[in-house]
Write a protein that holds these residues in place. Sequence first.
Motif, PDB file in Angstrom:
ATOM      1  N   MET A  97    -142.959 -75.133  21.845  1.00 56.06           N
ATOM      2  CA  MET A  97    -142.155 -74.136  22.053  1.00 56.06           C
ATOM      3  C   MET A  97    -141.037 -73.955  20.882  1.00 56.06           C
ATOM      4  SD  MET A  97    -143.705 -72.238  24.076  1.00 56.06           S
ATOM      5  CE  MET A  97    -145.099 -72.860  23.614  1.00 56.06           C
ATOM      6  N   SER A  98    -140.418 -75.255  20.687  1.00 57.64           N
ATOM      7  CA  SER A  98    -139.568 -75.691  19.716  1.00 57.64           C
ATOM      8  C   SER A  98    -140.226 -75.479  18.157  1.00 57.64           C
ATOM      9  CB  SER A  98    -139.112 -77.151  19.767  1.00 57.64           C
ATOM     10  OG  SER A  98    -140.043 -77.900  19.411  1.00 57.64           O
ATOM     11  N   ARG A  99    -141.318 -75.439  18.138  1.00 62.06           N
ATOM     12  CA  ARG A  99    -142.101 -75.176  16.722  1.00 62.06           C
ATOM     13  C   ARG A  99    -142.291 -73.602  16.616  1.00 62.06           C
ATOM     14  NH1 ARG A  99    -143.010 -77.124  11.917  1.00 62.06           N
ATOM     15  NH2 ARG A  99    -141.981 -75.089  11.615  1.00 62.06           N
ATOM     16  N   ILE A 100    -142.455 -72.948  17.693  1.00 65.86           N
ATOM     17  CA  ILE A 100    -142.360 -71.511  17.353  1.00 65.86           C
ATOM     18  C   ILE A 100    -141.023 -71.012  17.152  1.00 65.86           C
ATOM     19  CG2 ILE A 100    -142.842 -69.320  18.815  1.00 65.86           C
ATOM     20  CD1 ILE A 100    -144.818 -70.849  20.473  1.00 65.86           C
ATOM     21  N   ALA A 101    -139.981 -71.724  17.853  1.00 68.75           N
ATOM     22  CA  ALA A 101    -138.850 -71.279  17.595  1.00 68.75           C
ATOM     23  C   ALA A 101    -138.212 -71.442  16.075  1.00 68.75           C
ATOM     24  CB  ALA A 101    -137.801 -72.039  18.495  1.00 68.75           C
ATOM     25  N   GLU A 102    -138.685 -72.649  15.533  1.00 62.92           N
ATOM     26  CA  GLU A 102    -138.210 -73.062  14.124  1.00 62.92           C
ATOM     27  C   GLU A 102    -139.094 -72.002  13.441  1.00 62.92           C
ATOM     28  OE1 GLU A 102    -139.564 -77.117  14.057  1.00 62.92           O
ATOM     29  OE2 GLU A 102    -137.996 -77.677  15.160  1.00 62.92           O
ATOM     30  N   ASP A 103    -140.341 -71.622  13.455  1.00 63.46           N
ATOM     31  CA  ASP A 103    -141.069 -70.534  12.599  1.00 63.46           C
ATOM     32  C   ASP A 103    -140.199 -69.587  12.673  1.00 63.46           C
ATOM     33  OD1 ASP A 103    -142.942 -72.440  12.294  1.00 63.46           O
ATOM     34  OD2 ASP A 103    -144.616 -71.458  13.735  1.00 63.46           O
ATOM     35  N   ALA A 104    -139.697 -69.105  13.723  1.00 61.45           N
ATOM     36  CA  ALA A 104    -139.160 -67.737  13.981  1.00 61.45           C
ATOM     37  C   ALA A 104    -137.725 -67.696  13.085  1.00 61.45           C
ATOM     38  CB  ALA A 104    -138.608 -67.536  15.510  1.00 61.45           C
ATOM     39  N   LEU A 105    -136.938 -69.046  13.418  1.00 60.93           N
ATOM     40  CA  LEU A 105    -135.752 -68.832  12.649  1.00 60.93           C
ATOM     41  C   LEU A 105    -136.218 -69.141  10.903  1.00 60.93           C
ATOM     42  CD1 LEU A 105    -134.047 -71.878  14.839  1.00 60.93           C
ATOM     43  CD2 LEU A 105    -133.204 -69.282  14.305  1.00 60.93           C
ATOM     44  N   SER A 106    -137.141 -69.630  10.765  1.00 59.28           N
ATOM     45  CA  SER A 106    -137.638 -69.465   9.283  1.00 59.28           C
ATOM     46  C   SER A 106    -137.675 -68.125   8.736  1.00 59.28           C
ATOM     47  CB  SER A 106    -138.652 -70.417   8.950  1.00 59.28           C
ATOM     48  OG  SER A 106    -138.717 -71.727   9.135  1.00 59.28           O
ATOM     49  N   LEU A 107    -138.488 -67.396   9.597  1.00 62.27           N
ATOM     50  CA  LEU A 107    -138.708 -66.037   9.373  1.00 62.27           C
ATOM     51  C   LEU A 107    -137.229 -65.031   8.977  1.00 62.27           C
ATOM     52  CD1 LEU A 107    -140.543 -63.539   8.967  1.00 62.27           C
ATOM     53  CD2 LEU A 107    -140.794 -63.444  11.565  1.00 62.27           C
ATOM     54  N   LEU A 108    -136.326 -65.499  10.085  1.00 62.61           N
ATOM     55  CA  LEU A 108    -134.998 -64.695   9.983  1.00 62.61           C
ATOM     56  C   LEU A 108    -134.280 -65.164   8.696  1.00 62.61           C
ATOM     57  CD1 LEU A 108    -133.557 -65.140  13.479  1.00 62.61           C
ATOM     58  CD2 LEU A 108    -134.719 -63.025  12.395  1.00 62.61           C
ATOM     59  N   ASP A 109    -134.295 -66.308   8.534  1.00 63.28           N
ATOM     60  CA  ASP A 109    -133.952 -66.800   7.223  1.00 63.28           C
ATOM     61  C   ASP A 109    -134.430 -66.320   5.796  1.00 63.28           C
ATOM     62  OD1 ASP A 109    -132.196 -68.776   8.558  1.00 63.28           O
ATOM     63  OD2 ASP A 109    -133.460 -70.401   8.075  1.00 63.28           O
ATOM     64  N   ALA A 110    -135.704 -66.182   5.785  1.00 62.88           N
ATOM     65  CA  ALA A 110    -136.566 -65.531   4.825  1.00 62.88           C
ATOM     66  C   ALA A 110    -136.207 -64.004   4.564  1.00 62.88           C
ATOM     67  CB  ALA A 110    -137.912 -65.689   4.937  1.00 62.88           C
ATOM     68  N   LEU A 111    -135.660 -63.437   5.682  1.00 67.40           N
ATOM     69  CA  LEU A 111    -135.211 -61.949   5.691  1.00 67.40           C
ATOM     70  C   LEU A 111    -134.034 -61.775   5.695  1.00 67.40           C
ATOM     71  CD1 LEU A 111    -138.081 -60.621   8.501  1.00 67.40           C
ATOM     72  CD2 LEU A 111    -138.048 -60.389   6.006  1.00 67.40           C
ATOM     73  N   ASN A 112    -133.175 -62.901   5.529  1.00 65.58           N
ATOM     74  CA  ASN A 112    -131.756 -62.864   5.432  1.00 65.58           C
ATOM     75  C   ASN A 112    -130.823 -62.139   6.625  1.00 65.58           C
ATOM     76  OD1 ASN A 112    -131.573 -63.900   2.585  1.00 65.58           O
ATOM     77  ND2 ASN A 112    -132.260 -62.152   1.887  1.00 65.58           N
ATOM     78  N   ILE A 113    -131.651 -62.477   7.794  1.00 61.13           N
ATOM     79  CA  ILE A 113    -131.065 -61.751   8.923  1.00 61.13           C
ATOM     80  C   ILE A 113    -129.996 -63.353   9.612  1.00 61.13           C
ATOM     81  CG2 ILE A 113    -131.577 -60.967  11.240  1.00 61.13           C
ATOM     82  CD1 ILE A 113    -133.910 -59.829   9.945  1.00 61.13           C
ATOM     83  N   ASP A 114    -128.790 -62.875   9.835  1.00 59.18           N
ATOM     84  CA  ASP A 114    -127.935 -63.981  10.218  1.00 59.18           C
ATOM     85  C   ASP A 114    -128.253 -64.146  11.935  1.00 59.18           C
ATOM     86  OD1 ASP A 114    -126.946 -64.552   8.092  1.00 59.18           O
ATOM     87  OD2 ASP A 114    -125.311 -63.296   8.127  1.00 59.18           O
ATOM     88  N   ARG A 115    -128.315 -62.777  12.590  1.00 61.60           N
ATOM     89  CA  ARG A 115    -128.187 -62.651  14.144  1.00 61.60           C
ATOM     90  C   ARG A 115    -129.099 -61.737  14.320  1.00 61.60           C
ATOM     91  NH1 ARG A 115    -123.798 -61.851  17.157  1.00 61.60           N
ATOM     92  NH2 ARG A 115    -124.213 -63.585  18.619  1.00 61.60           N
ATOM     93  N   ALA A 116    -129.994 -62.055  15.774  1.00 59.33           N
ATOM     94  CA  ALA A 116    -130.910 -60.983  15.999  1.00 59.33           C
ATOM     95  C   ALA A 116    -130.944 -61.052  17.648  1.00 59.33           C
ATOM     96  CB  ALA A 116    -132.386 -61.083  15.650  1.00 59.33           C
TER      97      ALA A 116
END
Length: 260
Positions: free
Chosen positions: A68-87
């Motif tokens: 589950m931490s891997r899925i979370a890290e993937d999701a955070l990488s996606l937010l980073d790539a899209l320049n989204i600070d908070r969601a």
Amino acid sequence: MPTLTVDGIPLHYRDVGQGPAVLLLHAFPLHGGAFDAQVNALSGRYRFIVPDIRGFGQSKPGEGPTLMSRIAEDALSLLDALNIDRAVVGGVSMGGYAAMALLREDAGRVAGLLLMDTQCTADDDAGKARREASAVEALEKGVDPIIQALLPKLVSAGPASPAGRQVEALMRAASPVGIAAAQRGMALRPDSKDILARYAGPALVVVGEHDAITPLEKAKQMVDLVTGARLEVIPGAAHLANQEQPEHVNAVLDSFLSSL
């Protein structure tokens, strides 16, 4: 669908709509299409980021268990790539486990928490054994036994209903390797009561009234941990309330998001 490569793994996602960002993480063993009803109804007011978790839909599996931490890290990488600070971060079932893992990884990125038909406790030994047996069965026999065992529990109207057929189609896009990796990753997830107790909100907890996998008492447990959390019970729904009763869930979700 656009693709983000994380640690050599191509991960597919959708980025649809305008407004505050809402990251949605799907249930096992589905893919991001499970949120079509929410995206189609609400993308005029919110920006939905909807990945296919690794091993599901069009995303490739990685090595070893899908933690589950891997899925979370993937999701955070996606937010980073899209320049989204908070969601606003939300998830159904396994996606809820991953949402709580993301909260643990970086609570500052979470503008609101949406937990649907999920639970904050870890598997007991019997639960872990069932997941390992399911993982082995998927690798040996493919997705059919998983569908036959799981689908009747996911949709209260039954496998032959329109929602049941939709869910089966989503399940058939999963790879046996992805199914096994996710089952093993869910078996390893930690208890999340501590992180929920530290989270100040806002939070919405949604549960189908007929959910036998993560029933109402599991939802109430999460609500009791988060100060000011809101609970919504969806009539006529089992474990996949957002797909079985989309109009009701959309109204609840819109009310929550518009309040933030």
